[in-house]
Motif scaffolding. Structure first.
Motif, short mmCIF file in Angstrom:
data_model
loop_
_atom_site.label_atom_id
_atom_site.label_comp_id
_atom_site.label_asym_id
_atom_site.label_seq_id
_atom_site.Cartn_x
_atom_site.Cartn_y
_atom_site.Cartn_z
N ARG A 192 34.94 45.37 39.97
CA ARG A 192 35.22 44.05 40.54
C ARG A 192 33.89 43.33 40.79
NH1 ARG A 192 39.85 42.50 42.99
NH2 ARG A 192 40.51 44.58 43.67
N ARG A 193 33.47 42.54 39.82
CA ARG A 193 32.19 41.83 39.92
C ARG A 193 32.41 40.48 40.60
NH1 ARG A 193 27.65 44.94 38.78
NH2 ARG A 193 28.03 46.28 36.96
N THR B 202 32.04 47.49 43.04
CA THR B 202 31.45 46.19 42.75
C THR B 202 30.09 46.34 42.07
OG1 THR B 202 30.45 46.09 44.96
CG2 THR B 202 32.62 45.08 44.69
#
Length: 221
Positions: A196-197, A214
């Protein structure tokens, strides 16, 4: 040993660097490349896949696919060829999130095997990793997969084909920012981690009951 299979767009690299940088570079070069390489078997296969007779008609179809973000194999093949030329000429440089190169080098040094599975063609994947801003990352990657040699990224059968090359699914870990791709890999018996960027298109996507990170610094294969 774990084999870590990497998605590119939105996972190792920003979506913008592909859609804005690479797409803009390839778009005006599609027609000239077709005309300059019409005798190349791969280009003939591209034209056959498009189903167009002349260059203008083919380019119109290709531009339509680009505008609609269609993962069409003929488009991906042609883009990959053009990007490879751009990287070789020093006109393009690949983008990677800052945490990615150190993680890939650390995983490789620890004995883990690295592979890539992207909708972009293998011809485009190799120079992307070779021309990273902080050095050649392609030397760390042992296998390259795309929609031609593996299949669609949202179908479990594609991951089964990859496992036939890389080994037991239980030893394979897929990293991607696309939940549907992760679901397909999991259905084939792979381990999966959602990436999840912040700021990426899938940053708010529902990843389901799987680990989510992330940054690659959070991954300990």
């Amino acid at each position: 040993m774990t084999t870590i299979v990497l998605d590119i767009e939105g996972t190792t690299s920003s979506t913008q660097s592909v859609h804005v940088g690479l797409y803009a570079y390839a778009r005006p070069r599609l027609g000239p490349h077709l005309d300059a390489h019409r005798d190349d078997p791969e280009v003939r296969a591209v034209l056959a896949g498009i189903g167009a007779g002349g260059t203008a008609e083919a380019v119109e179809v290709l531009h339509g696919w680009m505008d609609g973000d269609v993962k069409a194999t003929p488009l991906k093949t042609l883009q990959g060829r053009i990007w490879a030329e751009g990287f070789a000429a020093g006109e393009l440089t690949a983008h990677f999130f800052p945490d990615v190169p150190p993680a890939l080098r650390a995983w490789h040094a620890a004995g883990h095997r690295l592979a890539v599975f992207s909708s972009g063609s293998v011809a485009g994947q190799r120079p992307w990793f070779r021309h990273a801003a902080d050095g050649d990352l392609s030397v760390l990657v042992s296998h390259w997969f795309d929609t031609v040699n593996a299949g669609p990224k949202r179908e479990p059968a594609s991951y089964e084909r990859i496992a036939a090359t890389l080994g037991e699914p239980s030893g394979l870990l897929f990293l991607s920012d696309v939940p549907a791709e992760l679901d397909a890999a999991a259905a084939a018996g792979w381990r999966t981690i959602g990436v999840r960027r912040p700021g990426e298109p899938n940053a708010a996507a529902p990843f389901g009951p799987r680990p989510i990170v992330t940054t690659f610094e959070e991954i300990h294969p």
